[in-house]
Design a protein around this motif. Structure first.
Motif: not given
Length: 120
Positions: A75-79, A81-82, A100-107
């Motif tokens: 994935s491309v990082l957001n502004r 860097g996440v 799901v939206a804007a998730v950072t945890g699941p692989r």
């Protein structure tokens, strides 16, 4: 007119945007090979009796697990860097869906979306 058996169709694409081949450390040929491998594995599942829904989830998770594609691991990082990811899945038979939206945890966000559809 003769009757023809309807054969399943499988179409996959590796995402949108431009691939930064230098960042990925390889070539467009390698990306094409990865896409072909995912296509073959997905087709084998369909031919083995998997449902279309299960095949779709498998294919998307395979994209998410591969750094070559703009999904999951690649994935491309957001502004900030996440990596923030969205995923959705829908069953055309009974019109159930999950997302799901804007998730950072699941692989594999597609698996999280499937869990929302099945249990949410």
């Amino acid at each position: 007119m003769t009757s023809r058996a309807r054969l399943p169709r499988l179409v996959l694409h590796g995402g949108a945007g431009v691939v930064d081949v230098e960042r990925a450390g390889g070539s467009v040929v390698e990306q094409g090979r990865a896409l072909a491998q995912i296509m073959r594995a997905t087709w084998e599942r369909l031919n083995g009796g998997a449902s279309a829904l299960d095949a779709v989830e498998f294919a998307v998770a395979a994209f998410e697990d591969n750094e070559w594609f703009n999904a999951g691991r690649g994935s491309v990082l957001n502004r900030d860097g996440v990596v923030e990811m969205d995923a959705a899945i829908m069953d055309g038979v009974d019109r159930r869906c999950g997302a799901v939206a804007a998730v950072t945890g699941p692989r594999n966000p597609v698996r999280a979306a499937r869990a929302v559809m099945d249990h949410g």
